[in-house]
Design an enzyme around this catalytic site. Structure first.
Site, mmCIF file in Angstrom:
data_model
loop_
_atom_site.group_PDB
_atom_site.id
_atom_site.type_symbol
_atom_site.label_atom_id
_atom_site.label_comp_id
_atom_site.label_asym_id
_atom_site.label_seq_id
_atom_site.Cartn_x
_atom_site.Cartn_y
_atom_site.Cartn_z
ATOM 1 N N ASP A 51 0.860 -1.253 -0.073
ATOM 2 C CA ASP A 51 0.177 0.004 -0.046
ATOM 3 C C ASP A 51 0.979 1.299 0.166
ATOM 4 O OD1 ASP A 51 -3.294 0.563 1.223
ATOM 5 O OD2 ASP A 51 -1.806 2.217 0.902
ATOM 6 N N PHE A 73 -0.389 4.183 -11.645
ATOM 7 C CA PHE A 73 -1.654 4.097 -11.838
ATOM 8 C C PHE A 73 -2.475 4.173 -10.444
ATOM 9 C CE2 PHE A 73 0.393 2.390 -15.608
ATOM 10 C CZ PHE A 73 -0.460 2.620 -16.615
ATOM 11 N N THR A 117 -5.395 13.464 -15.450
ATOM 12 C CA THR A 117 -6.988 13.224 -15.779
ATOM 13 C C THR A 117 -7.501 14.721 -16.508
ATOM 14 O OG1 THR A 117 -9.250 12.910 -15.013
ATOM 15 C CG2 THR A 117 -7.681 13.526 -13.325
ATOM 16 N N TYR A 141 -11.052 14.885 -6.318
ATOM 17 C CA TYR A 141 -10.421 13.894 -7.266
ATOM 18 C C TYR A 141 -9.478 14.494 -8.020
ATOM 19 C CZ TYR A 141 -9.625 10.724 -11.289
ATOM 20 O OH TYR A 141 -8.951 10.367 -12.236
ATOM 21 N N ASN A 170 -12.090 9.941 -21.374
ATOM 22 C CA ASN A 170 -12.964 8.665 -20.835
ATOM 23 C C ASN A 170 -12.399 7.328 -21.406
ATOM 24 O OD1 ASN A 170 -14.805 11.152 -20.429
ATOM 25 N ND2 ASN A 170 -15.929 9.751 -19.779
ATOM 26 N N HIS A 187 -19.429 4.227 -14.109
ATOM 27 C CA HIS A 187 -19.062 4.621 -15.660
ATOM 28 C C HIS A 187 -20.226 4.138 -16.462
ATOM 29 C CE1 HIS A 187 -15.286 4.650 -13.570
ATOM 30 N NE2 HIS A 187 -15.105 5.716 -14.067
ATOM 31 N N ARG A 219 -18.826 13.499 -23.880
ATOM 32 C CA ARG A 219 -17.526 12.932 -23.422
ATOM 33 C C ARG A 219 -16.557 12.521 -24.560
ATOM 34 N NH1 ARG A 219 -18.832 15.427 -19.894
ATOM 35 N NH2 ARG A 219 -19.196 14.862 -17.828
HETATM 36 N N1 UDP Z 1 -23.526 8.660 -17.167
HETATM 37 C C1 UDP Z 1 -24.916 8.502 -17.118
HETATM 38 N N2 UDP Z 1 -25.379 7.134 -16.696
HETATM 39 C C2 UDP Z 1 -24.604 6.304 -15.868
HETATM 40 C C3 UDP Z 1 -23.117 6.673 -15.934
HETATM 41 C C4 UDP Z 1 -22.627 7.951 -16.385
HETATM 42 O O1 UDP Z 1 -25.633 9.024 -17.636
HETATM 43 O O2 UDP Z 1 -24.961 5.416 -15.511
HETATM 44 C C5 UDP Z 1 -23.278 10.031 -17.772
HETATM 45 C C6 UDP Z 1 -22.284 10.901 -16.674
HETATM 46 O O3 UDP Z 1 -23.349 11.720 -15.939
HETATM 47 C C7 UDP Z 1 -21.506 11.722 -17.661
HETATM 48 C C8 UDP Z 1 -21.145 10.507 -18.783
HETATM 49 O O4 UDP Z 1 -22.129 9.417 -18.441
HETATM 50 O O5 UDP Z 1 -22.107 12.691 -18.292
HETATM 51 C C9 UDP Z 1 -19.714 9.872 -18.471
HETATM 52 O O6 UDP Z 1 -19.714 9.492 -17.184
HETATM 53 P P1 UDP Z 1 -18.687 8.525 -16.639
HETATM 54 O O7 UDP Z 1 -18.900 8.393 -15.127
HETATM 55 O O8 UDP Z 1 -18.379 7.266 -17.431
HETATM 56 O O9 UDP Z 1 -17.028 9.371 -16.845
HETATM 57 P P2 UDP Z 1 -16.799 10.756 -16.272
HETATM 58 O O10 UDP Z 1 -16.751 11.508 -17.449
HETATM 59 O O11 UDP Z 1 -17.614 11.148 -15.163
HETATM 60 O O12 UDP Z 1 -15.622 10.394 -15.811
#
Ligand code: UDP
Length: 323
Positions: A51, A73, A117, A141, A170, A187, A219
């Site tokens: 850790d 990572f 990120t 984050y 993404n 996600h 995205r």
């Molecule tokens: N999102 C969604 N439904 C889900 C998961 C994500 O509508 O079950 C949307 C989220 O609000 C964002 C986009 O999909 O606008 C991508 O989200 P994700 O969590 O995959 O990646 P992020 O861009 O947050 O890193």
């Protein structure tokens, strides 16, 4: 080269390990297996369970490995969780990172490749975003990742290390063996595919009243194999600094779901839900710098190819790595 890779049991770390080993590099994985999967560890890599927050563990592991480069990572990566418990993120992502940096400096490792990120930019004034887009994180984050970028910049100035910040957009897709499996899954693409498999009733769409063409968030989806490839290119001597990694094309939540319906041939029911706090309307990369300086060219930029690879993995692993 010999690479010391933290987080090698996680989604992006495991795929990068696989690619490094396929290319003939030697890999030592350091992971606490808290959120990663033992099944995702490559048997060709040497594995050290430890850790980053335990300073002695990381100092010992790096002294034993004596690597040529570090790829970092291991981190917590959930925006929502970071809003609930910011210290969790600063302790692991920042304090843990400092322990790793100390260990790397002690062993005179110059090359330090860091998983950063697009969340370090926060809500951008315009897209696509270059590396010069102001960094104003909108959650702990993103802040924790930006703090560690700055810590590495000081180490570059004062100790002459060669830090590389790869700012992922993404991450998605899969290889034959390795895919995305988080618990809870937050996600979009894995949730869409879980709905296609019938593991969840519907996929929730978080908001359709954004200022975007169809009202849902946009995205830039980038295949993990392409992300992994960028890490290999960043190993070259003389490469340092920040690089955006994305395809430069944005897809809305609705477009992703529609493409997934085509690829899977399944209906994928949708349920509308309120906006998710902290979601910027659009995040799209300008990745010209990575193309010019690293010679990086994504091999799988097509969203349907990405979905096909992810779908194949989800079908083979309907309950994730536990399958
Ligand atoms: N999102 C969604 N439904 C889900 C998961 C994500 O509508 O079950 C949307 C989220 O609000 C964002 C986009 O999909 O606008 C991508 O989200 P994700 O969590 O995959 O990646 P992020 O861009 O947050 O890193």
């Amino acid at each position: 080269m010999k690479i010391f890779l933290t987080g090698g049991a996680g989604y992006i770390g495991s795929v990068t390990s696989e690619l490094l080993l396929d290319s003939g590099h030697e890999v030592v994985v350091f992971d606490n297996l808290e959120r990663g999967h033992a099944e995702a560890l490559d048997p060709r890599a040497r594995f050290v369970r430890g850790d980053l927050r335990e300073r002695g563990q990381i100092l010992d592991a790096l002294a034993a490995a004596r690597p040529d480069a570090v790829m970092h990572f291991a981190a917590y990566a959930l925006v929502g969780e970071s809003m609930q418990d910011p210290q969790l993120y600063f302790r692991n992502n920042v304090a843990g990172g400092v322990n790793l940096l100390d260990a790397a400096l002690k062993q005179k490792v110059r090359k330090f490749i860091f998983s950063s990120t697009c969340a370090t930019y926060g809500v951008p004034d315009r897209v696509p975003m270059t590396e010069e887009t102001p960094q104003r994180p909108a959650n702990p984050y993103g802040e924790s990742k930006l703090m560690f970028e700055k810590i590495l910049l000081w180490a570059e100035r004062l100790h002459g290390i060669e830090p590389v910040f790869l700012r992922y957009f993404n991450a998605c897709g899969a290889t034959e063996k390795l895919g995305e499996d988080h618990e809870p899954e937050t996600h979009l693409i894995p949730n869409v595919l879980r709905a296609a498999l019938g593991r969840q009733e519907a996929v929730q769409v978080f908001g359709d009243d954004y200022d975007t063409p169809d009202g849902t968030c946009v995205r830039d989806y980038i295949h993990i194999v392409d992300l992994a490839q960028a890490h290999m290119l960043a190993l070259r001597e003389g490469v340092s600094g920040a690089f955006n990694l994305g395809n430069g094309e944005g897809f809305s939540v609705r477009q992703v779901i529609e493409a997934a319906r085509e690829v899977t041939g399944r209906p994928i029911p949708v349920r509308m839900a309120p906006r998710r706090p902290g979601d910027p309307p659009r995040l799209v990369a300008a990745a010209r710098k990575a193309a010019a300086a690293l010679g990086w060219k994504p091999k799988h930029p097509d969203l349907r190819t990405i979905l096909r690879h992810a779908w194949a993995w989800h079908q083979a692993h309907p309950s994730g790595y536990a399958s």
